[in-house]
Design an enzyme around this catalytic site. Sequence first.
Site, PDB file in Angstrom:
ATOM      1  N   TRP A 126       0.526 -12.963  -1.524  1.00  9.68           N
ATOM      2  CA  TRP A 126       1.787 -13.222  -0.820  1.00  9.68           C
ATOM      3  C   TRP A 126       2.760 -13.845  -1.828  1.00  9.68           C
ATOM      4  O   TRP A 126       2.402 -14.828  -2.498  1.00  9.68           O
ATOM      5  CB  TRP A 126       1.514 -14.191   0.335  1.00  9.68           C
ATOM      6  CG  TRP A 126       2.682 -14.475   1.221  1.00  9.68           C
ATOM      7  CD1 TRP A 126       3.540 -13.574   1.777  1.00  9.68           C
ATOM      8  CD2 TRP A 126       3.104 -15.772   1.679  1.00  9.68           C
ATOM      9  NE1 TRP A 126       4.473 -14.219   2.547  1.00  9.68           N
ATOM     10  CE2 TRP A 126       4.228 -15.569   2.508  1.00  9.68           C
ATOM     11  CE3 TRP A 126       2.648 -17.066   1.470  1.00  9.68           C
ATOM     12  CZ2 TRP A 126       4.897 -16.623   3.120  1.00  9.68           C
ATOM     13  CZ3 TRP A 126       3.307 -18.109   2.083  1.00  9.68           C
ATOM     14  CH2 TRP A 126       4.425 -17.884   2.902  1.00  9.68           C
ATOM     15  N   ASP A 207      -6.439 -19.643   2.545  1.00 10.92           N
ATOM     16  CA  ASP A 207      -5.233 -19.468   3.350  1.00 10.92           C
ATOM     17  C   ASP A 207      -5.610 -18.618   4.561  1.00 10.92           C
ATOM     18  O   ASP A 207      -6.017 -17.464   4.422  1.00 10.92           O
ATOM     19  CB  ASP A 207      -4.145 -18.761   2.515  1.00 10.92           C
ATOM     20  CG  ASP A 207      -2.835 -18.599   3.296  1.00 10.92           C
ATOM     21  OD1 ASP A 207      -2.806 -18.953   4.490  1.00 10.92           O
ATOM     22  OD2 ASP A 207      -1.853 -18.119   2.702  1.00 10.92           O
ATOM     23  N   ALA A 209      -3.923 -17.339   7.687  1.00  9.09           N
ATOM     24  CA  ALA A 209      -2.657 -17.207   8.427  1.00  9.09           C
ATOM     25  C   ALA A 209      -2.763 -16.213   9.580  1.00  9.09           C
ATOM     26  O   ALA A 209      -1.846 -16.119  10.389  1.00  9.09           O
ATOM     27  CB  ALA A 209      -1.535 -16.774   7.479  1.00  9.09           C
ATOM     28  N   LYS A 242       1.341 -16.752  13.744  1.00  2.61           N
ATOM     29  CA  LYS A 242       1.028 -15.400  14.183  1.00  2.61           C
ATOM     30  C   LYS A 242       0.126 -15.398  15.406  1.00  2.61           C
ATOM     31  O   LYS A 242       0.424 -14.740  16.392  1.00  2.61           O
ATOM     32  CB  LYS A 242       0.357 -14.622  13.043  1.00  2.61           C
ATOM     33  CG  LYS A 242       1.327 -14.014  12.070  1.00  2.61           C
ATOM     34  CD  LYS A 242       1.753 -14.932  10.982  1.00  2.61           C
ATOM     35  CE  LYS A 242       2.759 -14.250  10.057  1.00  2.61           C
ATOM     36  NZ  LYS A 242       3.188 -15.122   8.985  1.00  2.61           N
TER      37      LYS A 242
END
Length: 392
Positions: A126, A207, A209, A242
């Site tokens: 990302w 991470d 997400a 999300k």
Amino acid sequence: MLEALTPQPQDKILVLMAQFREDPRAGKIDLGVGVYKDATGLTPVMRAVKTAEKQLWERELTKTYTGLAGEPAFNAAMTNLILGPGFADRAASAATPGGTGALHQALELIKMASPKATVWVSDPTWPNHTSIIRYLGLNIAEYRYFDAASGGIDEAGLLDDLAKVAKGDVVLLHGCCHNPTGANLSADQWAKVADVLTTRGAIPFVDLAYQGFGDGLEADAEATRMIATRFPEVLIAASCSKNFGIYRERTGVLIALGEPSRKAVVQANLAYLNRQNFSFPPDHGARLVTMILEDPALCADWKAELEEVRLNMLTLRQSLAEELRRATNSDRYDFVAHHRGMFSRLGISEAQVNQLRDTHAVYMVGDSRINIAGLNARTVPILAQAIAAVGG
Ligand code: LMR
């Protein structure tokens, strides 16, 4: 003073968002920023979130400050959602402004505790990962990850590069739903990664997400749980943007796992870092998440809707892979059906990406990352035809 400022590099995902908004063409298709959309193009407020907001409005008596590290109930509920039970004695945690806030705070913690450490990121990753690491002045290195030819994992390259990690270096891993590629490690590959990182004495930094967007809430947490069990020290940055659909509420959590005897000091450092950066973390989204996770009926409803979202993306993946087979008369895009999460990197050239935007009003990130959730049953064949038309 302000004269000294020079323009900053723009985030390509956010640039694309603005370009799409300004495009007057009817029928334009936005496959850019990673935001879930239903078949009508709406990013809905989830049912459980709406209910919790109503309850909160009725019950909330004060908006005075929370704790510096957020509400302990939120941190505990999120730690449980991500790791399951059994980590309370090792887990320090703090609420943060979104998953990006958690990443930033984790990197600040690394900078304080081990300023010479190199932070390793997947190639690709990302864009904001590399941007924040550089902004904070930390050393950065890349490990190979994606095999563009197959759309899968470059396992040999990955393990080869991770074998070069120095003791005490930090390795940033995507817990599930790799962004931008959509290619994810199998359980077997995760075990190999854990083996090599153990040998090297590295510190994993996960991470997370997109928990719930890949193979399911529990399945998507499995790799993170394995890492948490196997390593004495682990950092986890998680986002609620999300899976709770509360993007603009900025809700995330940073979990730092270490020796139980060090937990109080680590916890105090997380609170200190929050204080230096923004004082108290945002509370509204965190409170909604806590209410949902603590109320069995709300939680069941949230899980059911999240599962609908996940299955919708899976169906879109399968139909896109089929349409691409038909349109290109080849199986080169079959990987789209095997990828998981919101994204897939198609592997077409930047010139083709530009042509798709200019000629077909289809917007995707320049590296050919598409947001699967930007599609619907009507636009899947349109995209497949457009890709074939630009020679993809
Ligand atoms: C994305 O990758 O599109 C999302 O994580 C949104 C963002 O902030 O870039």
